[in-house]
Design a protein around this motif. Sequence first.
Motif, PDB file in Angstrom:
ATOM      1  N   ALA A 182       0.835  -1.202   0.000  1.00 60.65           N
ATOM      2  CA  ALA A 182       0.000   0.000   0.000  1.00 60.65           C
ATOM      3  C   ALA A 182       0.871   1.253   0.000  1.00 60.65           C
ATOM      4  O   ALA A 182       0.607   2.213  -0.722  1.00 60.65           O
ATOM      5  CB  ALA A 182      -0.938  -0.005   1.201  1.00 60.65           C
ATOM      6  N   ALA A 183       1.957   1.234   0.792  1.00 63.33           N
ATOM      7  CA  ALA A 183       2.871   2.381   0.842  1.00 63.33           C
ATOM      8  C   ALA A 183       3.591   2.548  -0.492  1.00 63.33           C
ATOM      9  O   ALA A 183       3.794   3.666  -0.983  1.00 63.33           O
ATOM     10  CB  ALA A 183       3.878   2.209   1.977  1.00 63.33           C
ATOM     11  N   LYS A 184       3.961   1.408  -1.072  1.00 65.60           N
ATOM     12  CA  LYS A 184       4.625   1.445  -2.380  1.00 65.60           C
ATOM     13  C   LYS A 184       3.707   2.038  -3.439  1.00 65.60           C
ATOM     14  O   LYS A 184       4.106   2.890  -4.233  1.00 65.60           O
ATOM     15  CB  LYS A 184       5.060   0.037  -2.771  1.00 65.60           C
ATOM     16  N   ALA A 185       2.456   1.647  -3.444  1.00 64.93           N
ATOM     17  CA  ALA A 185       1.486   2.177  -4.414  1.00 64.93           C
ATOM     18  C   ALA A 185       1.275   3.664  -4.194  1.00 64.93           C
ATOM     19  O   ALA A 185       1.196   4.456  -5.145  1.00 64.93           O
ATOM     20  CB  ALA A 185       0.171   1.423  -4.300  1.00 64.93           C
ATOM     21  N   SER A 186       1.211   4.054  -2.923  1.00 65.57           N
ATOM     22  CA  SER A 186       1.032   5.475  -2.606  1.00 65.57           C
ATOM     23  C   SER A 186       2.245   6.284  -3.059  1.00 65.57           C
ATOM     24  O   SER A 186       2.105   7.375  -3.610  1.00 65.57           O
ATOM     25  CB  SER A 186       0.812   5.636  -1.100  1.00 65.57           C
ATOM     26  N   ALA A 187       3.449   5.744  -2.839  1.00 68.53           N
ATOM     27  CA  ALA A 187       4.672   6.433  -3.266  1.00 68.53           C
ATOM     28  C   ALA A 187       4.741   6.528  -4.783  1.00 68.53           C
ATOM     29  O   ALA A 187       5.163   7.557  -5.334  1.00 68.53           O
ATOM     30  CB  ALA A 187       5.895   5.709  -2.710  1.00 68.53           C
ATOM     31  N   MET A 188       4.338   5.478  -5.471  1.00 69.83           N
ATOM     32  CA  MET A 188       4.343   5.494  -6.940  1.00 69.83           C
ATOM     33  C   MET A 188       3.369   6.540  -7.471  1.00 69.83           C
ATOM     34  O   MET A 188       3.664   7.262  -8.423  1.00 69.83           O
ATOM     35  CB  MET A 188       3.973   4.106  -7.488  1.00 69.83           C
ATOM     36  N   LYS A 189       2.201   6.641  -6.826  1.00 75.57           N
ATOM     37  CA  LYS A 189       1.219   7.632  -7.232  1.00 75.57           C
ATOM     38  C   LYS A 189       1.766   9.038  -6.994  1.00 75.57           C
ATOM     39  O   LYS A 189       1.638   9.919  -7.851  1.00 75.57           O
ATOM     40  CB  LYS A 189      -0.095   7.424  -6.454  1.00 75.57           C
ATOM     41  N   ALA A 190       2.409   9.252  -5.839  1.00 74.49           N
ATOM     42  CA  ALA A 190       2.982  10.565  -5.529  1.00 74.49           C
ATOM     43  C   ALA A 190       4.100  10.908  -6.508  1.00 74.49           C
ATOM     44  O   ALA A 190       4.216  12.051  -6.967  1.00 74.49           O
ATOM     45  CB  ALA A 190       3.496  10.587  -4.088  1.00 74.49           C
ATOM     46  N   ALA A 191       4.914   9.916  -6.852  1.00 75.37           N
ATOM     47  CA  ALA A 191       5.999  10.144  -7.808  1.00 75.37           C
ATOM     48  C   ALA A 191       5.438  10.524  -9.177  1.00 75.37           C
ATOM     49  O   ALA A 191       5.963  11.421  -9.848  1.00 75.37           O
ATOM     50  CB  ALA A 191       6.879   8.904  -7.913  1.00 75.37           C
ATOM     51  N   GLU A 192       4.380   9.860  -9.581  1.00 71.84           N
ATOM     52  CA  GLU A 192       3.756  10.179 -10.869  1.00 71.84           C
ATOM     53  C   GLU A 192       3.179  11.595 -10.863  1.00 71.84           C
ATOM     54  O   GLU A 192       3.302  12.342 -11.838  1.00 71.84           O
ATOM     55  CB  GLU A 192       2.672   9.152 -11.201  1.00 71.84           C
ATOM     56  N   GLU A 193       2.563  11.971  -9.743  1.00 69.02           N
ATOM     57  CA  GLU A 193       2.021  13.329  -9.629  1.00 69.02           C
ATOM     58  C   GLU A 193       3.144  14.365  -9.671  1.00 69.02           C
ATOM     59  O   GLU A 193       3.025  15.415 -10.315  1.00 69.02           O
ATOM     60  CB  GLU A 193       1.205  13.477  -8.342  1.00 69.02           C
ATOM     61  N   LEU A 194       4.251  14.089  -8.972  1.00 64.84           N
ATOM     62  CA  LEU A 194       5.407  14.994  -8.998  1.00 64.84           C
ATOM     63  C   LEU A 194       5.997  15.099 -10.407  1.00 64.84           C
ATOM     64  O   LEU A 194       6.377  16.175 -10.854  1.00 64.84           O
ATOM     65  CB  LEU A 194       6.480  14.517  -8.014  1.00 64.84           C
ATOM     66  N   ARG A 195       6.060  13.967 -11.088  1.00 68.08           N
ATOM     67  CA  ARG A 195       6.582  13.963 -12.454  1.00 68.08           C
ATOM     68  C   ARG A 195       5.702  14.823 -13.364  1.00 68.08           C
ATOM     69  O   ARG A 195       6.188  15.610 -14.170  1.00 68.08           O
ATOM     70  CB  ARG A 195       6.651  12.529 -12.967  1.00 68.08           C
ATOM     71  N   ALA A 196       4.392  14.701 -13.214  1.00 72.54           N
ATOM     72  CA  ALA A 196       3.455  15.490 -14.023  1.00 72.54           C
ATOM     73  C   ALA A 196       3.580  16.980 -13.687  1.00 72.54           C
ATOM     74  O   ALA A 196       3.596  17.832 -14.578  1.00 72.54           O
ATOM     75  CB  ALA A 196       2.027  15.008 -13.806  1.00 72.54           C
ATOM     76  N   ALA A 197       3.701  17.288 -12.385  1.00 73.97           N
ATOM     77  CA  ALA A 197       3.844  18.689 -11.980  1.00 73.97           C
ATOM     78  C   ALA A 197       5.161  19.266 -12.494  1.00 73.97           C
ATOM     79  O   ALA A 197       5.216  20.410 -12.959  1.00 73.97           O
ATOM     80  CB  ALA A 197       3.767  18.811 -10.461  1.00 73.97           C
ATOM     81  N   ALA A 198       6.245  18.485 -12.428  1.00 74.81           N
ATOM     82  CA  ALA A 198       7.545  18.942 -12.930  1.00 74.81           C
ATOM     83  C   ALA A 198       7.490  19.170 -14.430  1.00 74.81           C
ATOM     84  O   ALA A 198       8.037  20.150 -14.950  1.00 74.81           O
ATOM     85  CB  ALA A 198       8.634  17.933 -12.573  1.00 74.81           C
ATOM     86  N   SER A 199       6.817  18.288 -15.127  1.00 72.66           N
ATOM     87  CA  SER A 199       6.671  18.435 -16.571  1.00 72.66           C
ATOM     88  C   SER A 199       5.886  19.701 -16.913  1.00 72.66           C
ATOM     89  O   SER A 199       6.245  20.450 -17.825  1.00 72.66           O
ATOM     90  CB  SER A 199       5.980  17.210 -17.153  1.00 72.66           C
TER      91      SER A 199
END
Length: 128
Positions: free
Chosen positions: A22-39
């Motif tokens: 669950a933590a891994k999935a949450s971290a992956m989702k946060a990383a994807e959101e950060l990647r989108a925001a950085a883009s």
Amino acid sequence: MNEPSIPDLGFGSPSANDPFQAAKASAMKAAEELRAAASQKASELRGAAESRAQHLKSVAEQKASELKTDLTEKAGEIRHYADDALGQAKDKYQDLVAEAENMTREKPRQALLTAFGVGLVVGLLLRR
């Protein structure tokens, strides 16, 4: 009978109660959101940089045009000054030639001796 349980090594499907997954999935989702925001930020910065570059280019072109106009005006002024100076030099030369001709007609011996003296001085200067 109780079958021995095989530990999940991450290869199978995650169990519903596994906190690590669950933590891994949450971290992956946060990383994807950060990647989108950085883009998105990178895109905004690129647009702002392109806009600023266009503005600087137009300012530079305007300044170059102004400088060209100023230089053209200055060149015209210098050309006018040079033409005036050349005209005055021609007039002075013609006056000196006329004066030399008059002196030669009025005092031929003195003109001959002056020409000889000037020639002698020039010859001595050129010899050195």
